[in-house]
Design an enzyme around this catalytic site. Structure first.
Site, short mmCIF file in Angstrom:
data_model
loop_
_atom_site.label_atom_id
_atom_site.label_comp_id
_atom_site.label_asym_id
_atom_site.label_seq_id
_atom_site.Cartn_x
_atom_site.Cartn_y
_atom_site.Cartn_z
N HIS A 157 43.69 52.65 38.82
CA HIS A 157 42.38 52.72 38.15
C HIS A 157 41.27 52.08 38.98
O HIS A 157 40.10 52.27 38.67
CB HIS A 157 42.47 52.04 36.77
CG HIS A 157 43.29 52.84 35.81
ND1 HIS A 157 42.73 53.67 34.87
CD2 HIS A 157 44.62 52.98 35.67
CE1 HIS A 157 43.69 54.27 34.18
NE2 HIS A 157 44.85 53.86 34.65
N ASP B 166 33.59 49.91 42.08
CA ASP B 166 34.23 50.21 40.79
C ASP B 166 35.09 51.46 40.96
O ASP B 166 34.63 52.43 41.57
CB ASP B 166 33.12 50.49 39.74
CG ASP B 166 33.50 50.05 38.34
OD1 ASP B 166 34.71 49.95 38.05
OD2 ASP B 166 32.59 49.82 37.53
P1 ADQ Z 1 36.97 48.41 33.53
O1 ADQ Z 1 36.75 47.59 34.76
O2 ADQ Z 1 37.27 47.69 32.28
O3 ADQ Z 1 38.09 49.51 33.76
P2 ADQ Z 1 35.00 50.53 32.64
O4 ADQ Z 1 35.47 51.82 33.15
O5 ADQ Z 1 33.51 50.38 32.70
O6 ADQ Z 1 35.58 49.26 33.39
O7 ADQ Z 1 35.45 50.39 31.14
C1 ADQ Z 1 35.00 49.36 30.35
C2 ADQ Z 1 35.23 49.74 28.88
O8 ADQ Z 1 35.02 48.58 28.09
C3 ADQ Z 1 34.26 50.81 28.39
O9 ADQ Z 1 34.95 51.73 27.61
C4 ADQ Z 1 33.24 50.01 27.57
O10 ADQ Z 1 32.74 50.71 26.46
C5 ADQ Z 1 34.06 48.83 27.09
N1 ADQ Z 1 33.19 47.66 26.92
C6 ADQ Z 1 32.48 47.00 27.87
N2 ADQ Z 1 31.77 46.00 27.33
C7 ADQ Z 1 32.01 46.02 26.00
C8 ADQ Z 1 31.57 45.24 24.88
N3 ADQ Z 1 30.72 44.23 24.99
N4 ADQ Z 1 32.05 45.57 23.66
C9 ADQ Z 1 32.90 46.60 23.53
N5 ADQ Z 1 33.35 47.36 24.53
C10 ADQ Z 1 32.92 47.07 25.75
C11 ADQ Z 1 38.97 49.89 34.84
C12 ADQ Z 1 38.29 50.15 36.18
C13 ADQ Z 1 37.21 51.21 36.03
C14 ADQ Z 1 37.79 52.46 35.40
C15 ADQ Z 1 38.59 52.14 34.15
C16 ADQ Z 1 39.36 53.36 33.64
O11 ADQ Z 1 37.75 48.95 36.72
O12 ADQ Z 1 36.61 51.51 37.29
O13 ADQ Z 1 36.73 53.35 35.06
O14 ADQ Z 1 39.55 51.13 34.41
O15 ADQ Z 1 40.12 53.93 34.65
#
Ligand code: ADQ
Length: 482
Positions: free
Chosen positions: A157, A365
């Protein structure tokens, strides 16, 4: 139909369509497992004084979930240690934050072996096994060593870094070699896939074949890009939930006619949160007329609080926003609203919809699902503008966003200016193109393309291969970025 066994470090099945606050990965996996019968296996998140290997099985929302507890020492060395203090920073290009402790490496190996010990007996001959993410790179090899001959795929990921960084990891060859025990290795983008292939060709004397396989360490594997998406339809449907309507209405009221810039991130140094706030500070300094007319709502939820780097970050972020607010705030206006609360997905959907400009500006990312969620939540008649870092995997698919270099405050400030002034027609055109992509390349197409590739790899293994060796330039050929 074969059963699907998904293995990930943490197992967080989605309880319901709305009202939950689960992140991208757990949403994606729950969606995959509801479609196939199967098991989701991983760490319970709990500790036990001594490893017992005892399994806990539950049915959550139609998904069979099997978990196991870990010892304190395992959690410290494998999870807080090798996963989050070694691999995470290194794979996000933060070699300065990367810790290389031998005890972390042995904890990582031990937990992967323990997982394999308890998982292997659950596997039936026709099952397909899909291992998720950097916590579990050696698991495929451990399963093979326990006699498992099933199709096993791995999905990373996070980014795969340039080989110049990989080689700073002690025993990097061993880590890469263990990936060759899978049938398919999935990456978020072609860029990360190519970085992996470059390591194989130049550091492991491997070969890339015309049929898509790479060979090294006396084994073959298929490395391929499978960009992850969101469940766009369900996310959009959240906007009809009362909590989404309420958070939207609340934000519109509290905007009081001002333009809202929004950041939503897990609190992590890879997300570029401080750089983003600095850019906004610069904008306020350079364009005093924007003071009182805009504000930045930064929602950053704490994660990995056991790791010191993350604790320091929270304090720095609070100090930074405090300083900017101290310098510019008026009686009735605060430039930076710094929120650390976790929100439910419906609340978030309402907040996204109320935003005028979304700042997704990670320094590195794997993909970034927030960018896709923002697009899915927009009003077609009056959509907000997405500003997206060129270093997020999502940029490869979302080129109609305003693409920025998050290391340049000027570049970011220019993009915010442009977004604030963008005419509605242009906003609609860009949004439509982005939304088409988010809908088409969604989580279902991610899951299906990975699983079919894994099934094909398994079937092809039973036939002789006719691939030829490819020249390196051809194997590494990629579209130029930005
Ligand atoms: P993450 O690094 O966690 O994931 P991301 O893809 O942005 O990053 O996902 C974050 C998730 O957390 C989103 O669904 C978002 O809605 C949720 N989130 C963030 N802040 C929040 C809050 N305050 N309250 C509720 N929900 C919140 C890792 C990798 C990424 C990749 C994903 C999936 O780092 O690059 O996209 O896995 O493969």
């Amino acid at each position: 139909m074969s059963r699907l066994i998904v293995v990930s470090n943490r197992v967080t099945p989605q309880q319901a369509e709305s009202g939950s606050s689960q992140g991208g990965l757990s949403m994606a996996i729950s969606a995959a497992l509801r479609e196939y019968s199967g098991i989701w296996f991983g760490w319970s998140g709990n500790s036990t004084p001594e490893w017992t290997g005892e399994l806990n099985e539950q049915n959550v929302g139609g998904v069979t979930v099997t978990t196991v507890d870990l010892e304190e020492q395992d959690i410290e060395e494998y999870y807080n240690g090798y996963a989050n203090r070694t691999l995470w920073p290194l794979f996000h290009y933060r070699i300065d934050l990367t810790a290389y402790e031998r005890s972390y490496g042995s904890g990582y190996a031990r937990v992967n072996a323990r997982f394999a010990d308890v998982l292997a007996p659950l596997i039936k001959p026709d099952d397909i096994i899909w291992v998720q993410d950097y916590h579990l790179i050696p698991l495929g090899r451990e399963l093979r060593e326990r006699g498992i001959r099933n199709a096993i795929g791995f999905f990373l990921h996070i980014p795969w870094p340039a080989r110049e960084l990989v080689v700073t990891l002690p025993r990097h060859r061993q880590l890469v070699e263990s990936l060759f025990y899978y049938d398919v290795i999935g990456f978020q983008t072609q860029e990360w896939r190519n970085a992996f292939v470059a390591y194989v060709l130049y550091e492991a004397s491997g070969m890339a074949m015309t049929d898509g396989q790479v060979r090294a360490f006396g084994r073959t594997v298929i490395p391929k890009a499978f960009p992850i998406g969101i469940d766009a339809r369900s996310f959009r449907a959240l906007l009809d939930e009362p909590a989404a309507k309420e958070s939207y209405a609340r934000m519109i009221e509290s905007k009081a006619g001002r333009k809202m810039l929004l950041g939503v991130d897990r609190l992590d140094y890879s997300k570029g949160i401080e750089e983003r706030i600095h850019a906004y500070d610069r904008l306020l300094a350079d364009r005093p007329e924007l003071r009182g007319e805009t504000f930045l709502l930064q929602i950053s939820t704490e994660t990995r609080s056991q790791v010191e780097t993350y604790q320091d970050m929270m304090a720095r972020l609070d100090a930074l926003s405090g300083r900017i607010n101290g310098a510019y705030a008026e009686m009735d206006w605060v430039p930076v609203r710094n929120v650390h609360r976790m929100h439910t997905r419906d609340e978030l959907a309402g907040v996204y919809r109320a935003a005028d400009v979304m700042l997704v500006t990670p320094l590195r990312d794997g993909m970034n699902l927030v960018a896709k969620e923002f697009v899915a939540a927009q009003d077609e008649a009056d959509p907000g503008v997405l500003i997206l870092s060129r270093f997020a995997g999502a940029m490869q698919q979302m080129r109609e966003a305003l693409i920025v270099n998050p290391f340049s405050q000027e570049d970011m400030a220019d993009a915010i200016n442009r977004a604030l002034a963008m005419p509605r027609g242009e906003r609609q055109r860009r949004w439509r193109a982005l939304m088409d992509g988010v809908e088409k390349e969604d989580v279902v197409s991610w899951r299906d393309s990975f699983v079919s590739c894994l099934e094909e790899a398994r079937d092809a293994d039973r036939r002789p291969r006719d691939g030829r060796v490819m020249p390196a330039e051809e194997a590494l050929g990629s579209r130029p970025i930005a």
